[in-house]
Motif scaffolding. Sequence first.
Motif, PDB file in Angstrom:
ATOM      1  N   ASN A 174      40.951  34.592  24.673  1.00 12.42           N
ATOM      2  CA  ASN A 174      42.168  35.324  24.753  1.00 12.42           C
ATOM      3  C   ASN A 174      41.930  36.588  25.868  1.00 12.42           C
ATOM      4  O   ASN A 174      42.795  37.517  25.237  1.00 12.42           O
ATOM      5  CB  ASN A 174      42.727  35.515  23.434  1.00 12.42           C
ATOM      6  CG  ASN A 174      44.281  36.044  23.511  1.00 12.42           C
ATOM      7  OD1 ASN A 174      45.091  35.598  24.498  1.00 12.42           O
ATOM      8  ND2 ASN A 174      44.604  37.138  22.691  1.00 12.42           N
ATOM      9  N   LEU A 175      41.470  36.443  26.593  1.00 12.69           N
ATOM     10  CA  LEU A 175      41.165  37.483  27.862  1.00 12.69           C
ATOM     11  C   LEU A 175      41.996  37.135  29.071  1.00 12.69           C
ATOM     12  O   LEU A 175      42.620  36.001  29.071  1.00 12.69           O
ATOM     13  CB  LEU A 175      39.729  37.628  27.931  1.00 12.69           C
ATOM     14  CG  LEU A 175      38.886  38.222  26.815  1.00 12.69           C
ATOM     15  CD1 LEU A 175      37.380  38.190  27.090  1.00 12.69           C
ATOM     16  CD2 LEU A 175      39.484  39.575  26.166  1.00 12.69           C
ATOM     17  N   ILE A 176      41.857  37.849  30.163  1.00 12.86           N
ATOM     18  CA  ILE A 176      42.366  37.529  31.323  1.00 12.86           C
ATOM     19  C   ILE A 176      41.766  37.128  32.372  1.00 12.86           C
ATOM     20  O   ILE A 176      40.511  37.950  32.777  1.00 12.86           O
ATOM     21  CB  ILE A 176      43.548  38.883  31.761  1.00 12.86           C
ATOM     22  CG1 ILE A 176      44.331  39.175  30.654  1.00 12.86           C
ATOM     23  CG2 ILE A 176      44.092  38.534  32.953  1.00 12.86           C
ATOM     24  CD1 ILE A 176      45.003  40.467  30.919  1.00 12.86           C
ATOM     25  N   PRO A 177      41.579  35.771  32.943  1.00 16.41           N
ATOM     26  CA  PRO A 177      40.723  35.436  34.033  1.00 16.41           C
ATOM     27  C   PRO A 177      41.231  35.815  35.341  1.00 16.41           C
ATOM     28  O   PRO A 177      42.086  36.488  35.632  1.00 16.41           O
ATOM     29  CB  PRO A 177      41.070  33.888  33.850  1.00 16.41           C
ATOM     30  CG  PRO A 177      42.402  33.858  33.601  1.00 16.41           C
ATOM     31  CD  PRO A 177      42.618  34.795  32.433  1.00 16.41           C
ATOM     32  N   PRO A 178      40.291  35.897  36.259  1.00 14.02           N
ATOM     33  CA  PRO A 178      40.407  36.388  37.704  1.00 14.02           C
ATOM     34  C   PRO A 178      41.201  35.345  38.386  1.00 14.02           C
ATOM     35  O   PRO A 178      41.371  34.194  38.097  1.00 14.02           O
ATOM     36  CB  PRO A 178      38.816  36.093  38.544  1.00 14.02           C
ATOM     37  CG  PRO A 178      38.559  35.096  37.372  1.00 14.02           C
ATOM     38  CD  PRO A 178      38.767  35.296  36.083  1.00 14.02           C
ATOM     39  N   PHE A 190      47.876  44.872  37.595  1.00 17.00           N
ATOM     40  CA  PHE A 190      48.302  43.560  37.014  1.00 17.00           C
ATOM     41  C   PHE A 190      47.458  42.562  37.132  1.00 17.00           C
ATOM     42  O   PHE A 190      47.761  41.708  36.135  1.00 17.00           O
ATOM     43  CB  PHE A 190      49.534  43.173  38.079  1.00 17.00           C
ATOM     44  CG  PHE A 190      50.711  44.248  38.087  1.00 17.00           C
ATOM     45  CD1 PHE A 190      51.167  44.563  36.915  1.00 17.00           C
ATOM     46  CD2 PHE A 190      51.328  44.649  39.230  1.00 17.00           C
ATOM     47  CE1 PHE A 190      52.222  45.295  36.703  1.00 17.00           C
ATOM     48  CE2 PHE A 190      52.566  45.423  38.972  1.00 17.00           C
ATOM     49  CZ  PHE A 190      53.206  45.754  37.983  1.00 17.00           C
ATOM     50  N   TYR A 191      46.558  42.392  38.030  1.00 20.28           N
ATOM     51  CA  TYR A 191      45.541  41.301  37.993  1.00 20.28           C
ATOM     52  C   TYR A 191      44.263  41.675  38.231  1.00 20.28           C
ATOM     53  O   TYR A 191      43.867  42.879  38.997  1.00 20.28           O
ATOM     54  CB  TYR A 191      46.029  40.136  39.159  1.00 20.28           C
ATOM     55  CG  TYR A 191      47.465  39.547  38.776  1.00 20.28           C
ATOM     56  CD1 TYR A 191      47.796  38.621  37.954  1.00 20.28           C
ATOM     57  CD2 TYR A 191      48.445  40.242  39.751  1.00 20.28           C
ATOM     58  CE1 TYR A 191      49.088  38.357  37.791  1.00 20.28           C
ATOM     59  CE2 TYR A 191      49.782  39.801  39.477  1.00 20.28           C
ATOM     60  CZ  TYR A 191      50.155  38.756  38.281  1.00 20.28           C
ATOM     61  OH  TYR A 191      51.430  38.380  38.571  1.00 20.28           O
ATOM     62  N   TRP A 192      43.315  40.815  38.400  1.00 22.09           N
ATOM     63  CA  TRP A 192      41.953  41.032  38.881  1.00 22.09           C
ATOM     64  C   TRP A 192      41.265  39.845  39.495  1.00 22.09           C
ATOM     65  O   TRP A 192      41.756  38.874  39.189  1.00 22.09           O
ATOM     66  CB  TRP A 192      40.880  41.566  37.662  1.00 22.09           C
ATOM     67  CG  TRP A 192      40.206  40.632  36.662  1.00 22.09           C
ATOM     68  CD1 TRP A 192      41.080  40.285  35.592  1.00 22.09           C
ATOM     69  CD2 TRP A 192      39.082  40.324  36.765  1.00 22.09           C
ATOM     70  NE1 TRP A 192      40.227  39.413  34.941  1.00 22.09           N
ATOM     71  CE2 TRP A 192      38.943  39.231  35.660  1.00 22.09           C
ATOM     72  CE3 TRP A 192      37.932  40.350  37.626  1.00 22.09           C
ATOM     73  CZ2 TRP A 192      37.765  38.664  35.244  1.00 22.09           C
ATOM     74  CZ3 TRP A 192      36.805  39.684  37.298  1.00 22.09           C
ATOM     75  CH2 TRP A 192      36.588  38.751  35.918  1.00 22.09           C
ATOM     76  N   GLY A 193      40.396  40.276  40.395  1.00 16.29           N
ATOM     77  CA  GLY A 193      39.571  39.155  41.075  1.00 16.29           C
ATOM     78  C   GLY A 193      38.121  39.533  41.251  1.00 16.29           C
ATOM     79  O   GLY A 193      37.826  40.454  41.009  1.00 16.29           O
ATOM     80  N   THR A 194      37.752  38.434  42.103  1.00 16.15           N
ATOM     81  CA  THR A 194      36.283  38.621  42.340  1.00 16.15           C
ATOM     82  C   THR A 194      35.976  38.732  43.741  1.00 16.15           C
ATOM     83  O   THR A 194      37.016  38.408  44.526  1.00 16.15           O
ATOM     84  CB  THR A 194      35.488  37.349  41.773  1.00 16.15           C
ATOM     85  OG1 THR A 194      35.880  36.150  42.399  1.00 16.15           O
ATOM     86  CG2 THR A 194      35.369  37.360  40.417  1.00 16.15           C
ATOM     87  N   LEU A 236      41.659  46.919  31.546  1.00 18.83           N
ATOM     88  CA  LEU A 236      42.448  47.585  32.601  1.00 18.83           C
ATOM     89  C   LEU A 236      43.948  47.110  32.750  1.00 18.83           C
ATOM     90  O   LEU A 236      44.897  47.893  32.760  1.00 18.83           O
ATOM     91  CB  LEU A 236      41.576  47.514  34.021  1.00 18.83           C
ATOM     92  CG  LEU A 236      40.470  48.201  34.305  1.00 18.83           C
ATOM     93  CD1 LEU A 236      39.746  48.029  35.703  1.00 18.83           C
ATOM     94  CD2 LEU A 236      40.373  49.724  34.076  1.00 18.83           C
ATOM     95  N   ILE A 237      43.935  45.855  32.645  1.00 18.83           N
ATOM     96  CA  ILE A 237      45.463  45.223  32.885  1.00 18.83           C
ATOM     97  C   ILE A 237      46.085  45.510  31.711  1.00 18.83           C
ATOM     98  O   ILE A 237      47.451  45.898  31.699  1.00 18.83           O
ATOM     99  CB  ILE A 237      45.067  43.645  33.045  1.00 18.83           C
ATOM    100  CG1 ILE A 237      44.571  43.538  34.444  1.00 18.83           C
ATOM    101  CG2 ILE A 237      46.432  43.103  33.376  1.00 18.83           C
ATOM    102  CD1 ILE A 237      44.093  41.968  34.481  1.00 18.83           C
ATOM    103  N   ARG A 238      45.491  45.545  30.383  1.00 16.69           N
ATOM    104  CA  ARG A 238      46.264  45.800  29.317  1.00 16.69           C
ATOM    105  C   ARG A 238      46.678  47.115  29.136  1.00 16.69           C
ATOM    106  O   ARG A 238      47.753  47.645  28.447  1.00 16.69           O
ATOM    107  CB  ARG A 238      45.570  45.327  28.004  1.00 16.69           C
ATOM    108  CG  ARG A 238      45.780  43.517  28.099  1.00 16.69           C
ATOM    109  CD  ARG A 238      44.924  42.952  27.194  1.00 16.69           C
ATOM    110  NE  ARG A 238      44.979  41.610  26.863  1.00 16.69           N
ATOM    111  CZ  ARG A 238      44.264  40.739  26.128  1.00 16.69           C
ATOM    112  NH1 ARG A 238      43.172  41.307  25.503  1.00 16.69           N
ATOM    113  NH2 ARG A 238      44.335  39.350  26.276  1.00 16.69           N
TER     114      ARG A 238
END
Length: 253
Positions: free
Chosen positions: A78-82, A55-59, A48-50
């Motif tokens: 190489n992914l995006i963390p919360p 811009f960001y994701w969270g839990t 979703l971000i890419r």
Amino acid sequence: QIRLFKHIQEGIDGALKRCKLDYFDVVYSHRFDDVTPVEEQVRAFTKLIRDGKAFYWGTSMWPVSRIIEAYWIAKVNNLIPPIVEQCQYSMFKRDYVENVYLPVFDNRYNIATTIWGALDSGILTGKYLNGAPKGSRMHKDSRLAAFYEKIPQWKHDKIRKLKDLAENKLNTTVTSLAMAWCLKNENTTVIILGAKNAKQLSATFECYEVLKRLDDKIMKEIEDILQNKPVLDPSLFNSWGRQKRNVRERSML
């Protein structure tokens, strides 16, 4: 995997269309999905971000172990963390912010918080001290009334004491005091507001001024009223715990 990507993709596309937006600043994974592997969830939100949809994701209310798992899965692959956890926090519900989530507030993870329930469903406004007023969510005519249990007497007793402290020592309302108290915790980043009108919203913002007056003496008086400070498990946090962090400045409500 197809189901996960498909549902999240469709959900975001639908939400963006309804909101007439091109992207969201932050998207949340509300409650942990214990069926789908964590790696697939991390990959879905990374996509979703890419794709430029966030811009960001969270839990939201994830088990702390799963947040840590998601973080390291992202780092290794190489992914995006919360970056944020949306959890409950109030004078009457302190365990999450002051105990459970402490491991992800330190320098390794630096997870922010978007707390909800700061007024405990309106109970900490004091408006239920003499029964449920008409138009409130707990009034018998409200469609939401069935979701709430009777307010226990111990809460009323504590709110009366907090109300007295707020009005006579801080010249404010118990609502503003309850919000300011949440902001006083340095692990509170943002508070979700549930105001129904502009008047309630303006009253809520007064808590920022109250926050400046919450010195050690006042905080001690509040603690004496609440008497519910979580006790840290030394087997998890060692003898010193992680009660302070100064890696992030509080900058917004």
